[in-house]
Design an enzyme around this catalytic site. Structure first.
Site, mmCIF file in Angstrom:
data_model
loop_
_atom_site.group_PDB
_atom_site.id
_atom_site.type_symbol
_atom_site.label_atom_id
_atom_site.label_comp_id
_atom_site.label_asym_id
_atom_site.label_seq_id
_atom_site.Cartn_x
_atom_site.Cartn_y
_atom_site.Cartn_z
ATOM 1 C CE1 TYR A 64 9.400 113.613 -41.634
ATOM 2 C CE2 TYR A 64 9.983 115.771 -40.762
ATOM 3 C CZ TYR A 64 10.307 114.454 -41.005
ATOM 4 O OH TYR A 64 11.538 113.978 -40.608
ATOM 5 N N PRO A 211 16.384 111.061 -30.332
ATOM 6 C CG PRO A 211 16.791 113.206 -29.453
ATOM 7 C CD PRO A 211 16.147 112.495 -30.620
ATOM 8 C CG LEU A 212 14.201 112.312 -25.806
ATOM 9 C CD1 LEU A 212 13.155 113.405 -25.634
ATOM 10 C CD2 LEU A 212 14.941 112.071 -24.499
ATOM 11 N N GLY A 213 14.393 107.916 -28.053
ATOM 12 C CA GLY A 213 13.828 106.601 -28.351
ATOM 13 C C GLY A 213 12.358 106.650 -28.694
ATOM 14 C CG PHE A 216 10.578 102.950 -24.428
ATOM 15 C CD1 PHE A 216 9.406 102.220 -24.361
ATOM 16 C CD2 PHE A 216 11.651 102.557 -23.628
ATOM 17 C CE1 PHE A 216 9.301 101.115 -23.517
ATOM 18 C CE2 PHE A 216 11.561 101.462 -22.776
ATOM 19 C CZ PHE A 216 10.376 100.739 -22.720
ATOM 20 C CB SER A 218 10.420 110.830 -22.435
ATOM 21 O OG SER A 218 11.407 111.544 -23.125
ATOM 22 N N GLY A 220 8.758 105.562 -20.805
ATOM 23 C CA GLY A 220 8.743 104.130 -20.556
ATOM 24 C C GLY A 220 7.575 103.434 -21.223
#
Length: 346
Positions: A64, A211-213, A216, A218, A220
């Protein structure tokens, strides 16, 4: 100010004794891959706010930046903060002339660990993952060096990221694996058939990234509008225009249920991960304290079995459009290594 007044629960990660907060903090986006690096003082404040709130499990990697995220955590964990945190970092991906290369050779494993210790400013790393599996090196060879690092006290526990079931079994036979890191969310469930059961059979903890894609679940479709030119999500299949339009239907149904539950879509998606079991620790990333506080509230959200089933019906395998990552990138499906008998010491 703490994110909530109630204490954040602790869980045992794996069978070797590591205890962490039930939710962690992914630190990657503070320094890399999701656009320009964020101001260091702000990120130090966020990391310390997380620890004060009870989210003490911090996730980074040498790639990172590269290196700058570990340096950031090293600065955040001075002045007595180190003792309050469980620190996870990773090795195994390096840039050679601008090209990413996987390496699991013993000399590299040791050099990478020494570099991370120095950048983080610590004597020992709590959880040290192989970030991606080098399929040219038998996993037993890489694990052998990691085992030595445990014996020397430079790392406390060993993890693997994006490893196949057979690779996990072979690695675990050399030295107990404490955690497997994998992508798992409402719209990414490919690990459920083989990887998750293998972890549970062997007593290995499950650490969940994205975990929140990747935002997306969260925000959209509008999350795409926030991508800078440096954001690697721009190239991912699920974020291409034709797939975003179709995946928007998943988000709309998620948002409608969240409205019924009195929470945000992101909290609902994160709560779904938490309800997978006490051996699961999601590590959502953020660069904003208010978003961090929102994520923490997912820990107190309760879902009935029928609500879990309803959520899963929204994002069934055939409903999600686009692969979770670009073709050619290393993942658990391509992580088997050669037999130990094939190894020739250099």
């Amino acid at each position: 100010m703490a994110a909530q007044s109630t204490a954040i629960r602790r869980i045992k990660l794996g069978s070797q004794g590591l205890e962490v907060s039930a939710q962690g903090l992914g630190c990657m986006g503070m320094s890399a891959f999701y656009g320009s690096p964020k101001p260091v003082p702000d990120m130090i404040a966020l990391i310390r706010h997380a620890i004060s709130s009870g989210v003490t499990f911090l996730d980074t990697s040498d790639i990172y930046g590269p290196f700058t995220n570990e340096i950031l955590l090293g600065k955040a964990l001075t002045e007595g903060w180190r003792e309050k945190a469980e620190l996870a970092t990773k090795f195994g991906v390096r840039f050679i002339d601008g090209t990413a290369e996987l390496c699991g050779k013993p000399a590299y494993v040791r050099a990478a660990c020494e570099g991370s210790l120095k950048r983080l400013g610590v004597d020992s790393i709590d959880l040290y993952y192989q970030h991606r599996i080098d399929t040219s090196v038998p996993i037993e060879i890489t694990m052998g060096e990691l085992k030595k690092l445990v014996e020397e006290g430079k790392i406390k526990y060993i993890g693997l990221s994006e490893a196949s079931a057979s690779t996990i079994r072979r690695a675990h036979a050399v030295h107990p694996i404490t955690a497997i890191q994998l992508e798992w969310s409402l719209w990414t469930r490919d690990s459920e058939k083989e990887i998750i059961p293998t972890c549970r059979e062997l007593g290995i903890g499950i650490v969940v990234y994205s975990p929140l894609g990747r935002g997306f679940l969260s925000y959209g479709p509008q999350v795409v509008e926030s991508f800078s030119e440096q954001d690697h999500r721009k190239e991912m299949p699920r974020f291409q225009a034709e797939n975003v339009e179709k995946n928007a239907e998943i988000f709309e149904r998620l948002k409608e249920m969240a409205s019924r539950k009195g929470c945000t879509p992101g909290q609902l998606a994160l709560a779904w991960v938490h309800h997978q079991g006490d051996d699961v620790c999601p590590i959502p990333g953020t660069t904003k304290i208010e978003n961090f506080n929102d994520n923490v509230r997912a820990l107190s959200l309760k879902l009935a079995p029928e609500e879990m089933a309803e959520l899963e019906s929204y994002a069934s395998e055939d409903a999600v459009k686009g692969a979770r990552q670009n073709d050619g990138l290393s993942n658990w499906m391509t992580s088997d290594t050669p037999p130990l008998s094939s190894w020739k010491w250099e």
